[in-house]
Enzyme design. Sequence first.
Site, PDB file in Angstrom:
ATOM      1  N   HIS A   5      -1.906  12.404  -4.241  1.00 15.80           N
ATOM      2  CA  HIS A   5      -2.995  12.551  -5.213  1.00 15.80           C
ATOM      3  C   HIS A   5      -2.596  13.505  -6.334  1.00 15.80           C
ATOM      4  O   HIS A   5      -3.452  14.030  -7.038  1.00 15.80           O
ATOM      5  CB  HIS A   5      -4.267  13.026  -4.500  1.00 15.80           C
TER       6      HIS A   5
ATOM      7  N   GLU B 254       0.858  -1.183   0.000  1.00 16.79           N
ATOM      8  CA  GLU B 254       0.000   0.000   0.000  1.00 16.79           C
ATOM      9  C   GLU B 254       0.892   1.230   0.000  1.00 16.79           C
ATOM     10  O   GLU B 254       1.769   1.372   0.852  1.00 16.79           O
ATOM     11  CB  GLU B 254      -0.939   0.032   1.204  1.00 16.79           C
TER      12      GLU B 254
END
Length: 159
Positions: free
Chosen positions: A152, A76
Site C-alpha cells: 500500500h 493478483e
Amino acid sequence: MPKRADLSNLIRNALSSKQKGVVRRSLVAILIFLCQRHNLSAIAFACGTDKRAHGYIPFYQQHFKTIRKKKLHILEIGIGGYSDPKEGGHSLRMWKTYFPKSMIYGLDIFDKSQIEESRIKTFKGSQNDPGFLKHISDKIGKLDIVIDDGSHVGEQIIT
C-alpha cells in the site's frame, strides 16, 4: 463447549500444514457446494478471504459477473498470510472458484509456492521491480484482470 478461538488453536496446533490444507479445501468444497457458485460473497466467506471485510466483494461481482465463465488470465498482486509466510492464498482460491475456466496467478514478496494447486500459480518477487513484472507478463501472456492487493506504498502501487 470449547470457544471458537480454543477450537481454532487446537486445530492449528494439532494438524500439520498438509492436514490443514486438506481440511480447508474440504470445508471450502462443502461450503461452496451448499452455496451457489456464482455468489461471490458466499465463495469469499467459504474461502476465508479478507476482501469481505473491506467491502470489495459486491463491486467485484458487479464488474466480473458477465465474464466469469470466460477463459481468463487473472493476476493478483499480494497473496496474504503475512503473520505466517506459509499461509495465504484465500482470495486466489476465491477467484479460482468464481472463474471456473480461468488461470489464477499470484505475486508475493514471499515464496507462496506451497499454496499452488490446479489453476493457481504463484510468483515470488517485488511488485516494485519493473523487470520482474515484465518477466511475469512474458511468462503468462495477456493478462485480462490484475487485482492489486499488495503493498500500500504509493511508489510501489504506481510501479
